[in-house]
Design an enzyme around this catalytic site. Structure first.
Site, PDB file in Angstrom:
ATOM      1  N   TYR A 116       0.837  -1.178  -0.190  1.00 48.45           N
ATOM      2  CA  TYR A 116      -0.030  -0.054   0.026  1.00 48.45           C
ATOM      3  C   TYR A 116       0.886   1.047  -0.044  1.00 48.45           C
ATOM      4  CZ  TYR A 116      -3.448   3.292   1.581  1.00 48.45           C
ATOM      5  OH  TYR A 116      -4.222   4.503   1.760  1.00 48.45           O
ATOM      6  N   TRP A 118       1.183   5.559  -1.895  1.00 49.09           N
ATOM      7  CA  TRP A 118       0.731   6.612  -3.024  1.00 49.09           C
ATOM      8  C   TRP A 118       1.888   6.461  -4.139  1.00 49.09           C
ATOM      9  CZ3 TRP A 118      -2.448  11.409  -3.770  1.00 49.09           C
ATOM     10  CH2 TRP A 118      -3.481  11.435  -2.788  1.00 49.09           C
TER      11      TRP A 118
END
Length: 776
Positions: A116, A118
């Site tokens: 996980y 960005w």
């Protein structure tokens, strides 16, 4: 004779905006904002210096103990040992060998590649997409679902209104709000600092100009938050400061007033909703329920009963938009915040009217309230994962600590996989996850941890094999989002630093070693992939009646603009006009203020309609007395999560080298704390040091400490049960518990702490010093 200066300006994109990189003799000296951006983010100032930061990982690295002993369960040395530099081919052989060993011995479900984070704004060199595509070519992987940002809200709204992410594209724009709304009631505020960012980047930051337009048109705002600047000063908002965690009680009391004074929309509740017959008795105190009166809510929230009644009457009198931030659902029983807000807006009955109804996540990202193309940009195809084992994203410590244990999620009874190998690219769990002391301990369990990283951040320090990767300025890509009006080119600005390689090239080399090269690359190199993905974007644009130029023309220009396809769009207008035709994607086709589906799960912590639960941290007077301050661990203003905490813009915000912590003057005075002091925040999970900022911009009884400071433990003993982060990472303090069995989201905002002035010599922050590197 002075050296001639060769100056170039090259387009690039980050999650916080598009820029033109000024390059002098091969060195990036400055990022200039994109010409069309009215409100560029200063976060870009961090990038030039960080590119050649001493923290850059120069070549592949292997943890000394792993290199000596090989993979072992419960190693208890990650994060504490030095690393050994190795050649690329040797490192790639190790990675491929480990993947084969674990796959063949334990199965692909024992490889966790949820990874996980960005990552970067580029659509091709998106680290997680590259990793997951690669893993799917070699048999799949255990994965994660939802996000730390909005898990509870997303799962809940999928049931109640038919899909949160689908609504993002059509939620009321700032233009619609400015033209039609009279009152905006913002639970959690409308933060401009968070609106600096957008997944995939953007050409224009629009939140500030949109909010200014609303102000100039006379829209009134009420900001309901513990932190004043969660709504901009220029909006002149009324600021209500309920006790953190009491928003649901406040929402119910507003609804109670509307019903009691016959200001609610009974027709709307019957025609467009299901469950009013069950929800009304709960709010009004019938059938043995406690009446959710303003007096009841005042005792929980600290907001006076008269203030609640006056606000309810204003909401009924005006065209009112109820908004709710992402942050509120990151709390104990966070699903209830969104369900109660949806219910409150339904009681008002203004869904589908211009400027009325509900909006989710304004101020969370730039795109909420923005216009834009609403044409989804392409992403790298990831293939099909044959492995069905997954976890809710915020349950990673549970997975590592309790392999084989059953857990509930969204109506399913599942089992945590037995993970032997973790592969992470493009994220930092030592930022996102809660209770870092626990995470550090359970992170020791896997046999091998493989990481791709440009810098020695906390994740890289807690890995076994670290492969150095390029930053976005060291590769070519394309960027954009359906919540913006631009397709953007990302040209390679400089050569890769040190021995850094692109993620795609790394996975091509690994695919070679695992007989999967053709399946992974499909015979395309970087340029061919960019042309292929862009052609998909052009096809989608054409199908929507828009035109994108040919790839070469787009690449040479650096950007292409779409028309705004949101003009005049009213959220849920068609549903309101013809609910039998334009049904929501719920079982009933209506707004489910009561959900038979959720009720059928029989969860004690998430029943069939919105209810009030007292937050877990409130329970027990002794704990509240010991730790009397509510911790708000919100998003930072000087970086995206933990990205570029090593950069100049983030570093300039530190107080004596620590993350700033806001505290009200009342709370500071009784503790002998002055502005600029280093303070110690602590509870029963851990402690951290921070720099005090004494301000009335945060309500009394609350301390605000942003997330994203790189974890810098005082004690290198990774098994330590009570960690102290000397840099100010609030996640040593936060609770690692799911919101409920429904979504199992992050509940970080439900957290109590104490604060005291730090006495004695200040310990050094080691987060920005590379680990010890040994020669092989």
């Amino acid at each position: 004779m002075a050296e001639a200066i060769d100056v170039k300006h090259i387009p690039t994109v980050t999650h916080w905006g598009a820029y033109s990189a000024e390059v002098q003799n091969g060195r990036v000296v400055k990022l200039h904002p994109f010409k069309a951006d009215p409100d560029p983010s200063p976060i870009g100032d961090s990038i030039p210096g960080a590119l050649t930061d001493p923290l850059r990982i120069a070549q592949p690295m292997v943890r000394q103990g792993w290199l000596k002993h090989g993979p072992r369960l419960n190693e208890n040395a990650r994060g504490a040992e030095p690393f050994v530099a190795v050649p690329w081919d040797e490192a790639l052989d190790m990675v491929a060998g480990e993947l084969k060993r674990v796959r063949d011995t334990h199965g692909n479900a024992s490889i966790f590649a949820g990874s996980y984070g960005w990552a970067s704004a580029g659509r091709f060199h998106h680290a997680q997409s590259q990793l997951k595509r690669f893993m799917n070519t070699i048999g799949g992987f255990a994965y994660s679902v939802n996000s730390y940002s909005i898990a509870a809200g997303e799962v809940l709204v999928n049931h109640v209104m038919g899909g949160l992410r689908a609504f993002w594209a059509w939620t009321p724009t700032w233009d619609i709000i400015a033209e039609h709304s009279e009152l905006v009631v913002a639970f959690g505020g409308l933060s401009l600092k968070n609106a600096q960012v957008e997944g995939g980047g953007m050409g224009r930051h629009v939140a500030r100009e949109g909010q200014l337009k609303c102000r100039d048109r006379g829209v009134q705002f009420v900001s309901i938050s513990a932190v004043r600047d969660d709504t901009a000063d220029f909006l002149n908002a009324d600021w209500l400061t309920p006790r953190p965690g009491s928003d649901v009680a406040l929402m119910f009391a507003l609804a109670h007033t509307l019903i009691a004074e016959n200001l609610h929309n009974e027709d709307f509740l019957h025609r467009y909703c299901v469950g009013w017959d069950k929800v009304r008795p709960y709010i009004m105190g019938e059938n043995g329920h406690v009446p959710k009166t303003p007096e009841w809510a005042a005792s929980l929230s600290g907001v006076s009963a008269e203030t609640i009644r006056v606000l309810a009457r204003r909401m009924a009198k005006h065209r009112t938009l109820v908004t709710i931030s992402w942050s509120l659902q990151r709390s104990d029983h966070g699903e209830q915040t969104y369900w109660a807000a949806i219910t409150l807006a339904a009681v008002l009955g203004q869904y589908g009217l211009p400027g009325g109804g509900i909006g989710f996540g304004y101020g969370a990202i730039n795109g909420m309230g923005a216009g834009g193309s609403r044409i989804a940009p392409p992403t790298l195809p990831m293939g099909t994962n044959p492995i069905k084992a997954f976890i809710p994203v915020a349950r990673i410590s549970d997975m590592l600590e309790h392999p084989g244990q059953a857990f509930d999620y969204n109506g399913q009874n599942l089992t945590y996989p037995d993970v032997r190998l973790v592969y992470w690219c493009g994220g930092n769990p030592f930022h996102h996850h809660q209770d870092l002391g626990r995470l550090v301990r359970v992170w020791q369990r896997p046999e091998t941890v493989i990481v791709h990283e440009p810098w020695w951040n906390p994740l890289a320090r807690h890995a076994d094999i670290v492969l150095p990767v390029t930053t976005p300025l060291e590769r070519n890509d394309i960027a954009g989002t359906n919540l913006d009006s631009y397709a953007l080119a990302m040209h390679q600005v400089i050569a890769p630093v040190g021995q850094a390689r692109n993620d795609h090239d790394i996975f091509c080399a690994l695919a070679d070693r695992m007989n999967a090269r053709d399946a992974f690359s499909e015979g395309r190199d970087e340029k061919a992939w960019l042309q292929h993905l862009y052609s998909i974007w052009r096809e989608r644009a054409a199908a929507a009646g828009s035109t994108l130029p040919e790839f070469e023309a787009f690449w040479d220009t650096g950007s292409a603009e779409f028309p705004d396809r949101t003009l005049g769009q009213i959220f849920l207008a068609r549903f309101r006009a013809e609910p039998e035709v334009y049904k929501l994607r719920t079982p009933s086709g209506k707004i489910e203020i009561y959900s038979d589906t959720i009720a059928s799960y029989k969860y004690d912590d998430c029943p069939g309609h919105a209810v009030w639960f007292e937050p877990a941290e409130w329970l027990g007077a002794a704990k509240a007395k010991t730790y009397p301050l509510h911790l708000i661990s919100n998003q930072p203003r000087t970086r995206l999560h933990s990205q570029y905490d090593n950069g100049s813009h983030s570093q300039a915000s530190k107080v004596q080298g620590r993350e700033p912590a806001w505290i009200n003057p009342v709370d500071a005075t009784v503790r002998g704390i002055k502005d600029g002091d280093v303070v110690r925040l602590f509870n029963d999970r851990g402690a951290c040091l921070a720099g005090a900022v004494v301000t009335d911009g945060v309500m009394a009884g609350v301390v605000q400490l942003a997330t994203g400071a790189w974890y810098s433990p005082a004690d290198a003993n990774v098994g330590h049960n009570y960690p102290t982060c000397v840099h100010g990472n609030p996640n040593v303090l936060t609770r690692d518990a799911g919101t409920s069995k429904l979504a199992q989201g992050s509940a970080a905002q439900t957290c109590l702490v104490q604060m005291e002035k730090f006495e004695g010599p200040l310990p050094p922050v080691t987060a920005f010093t590379p680990p010890r590197i040994m020669q092989k």
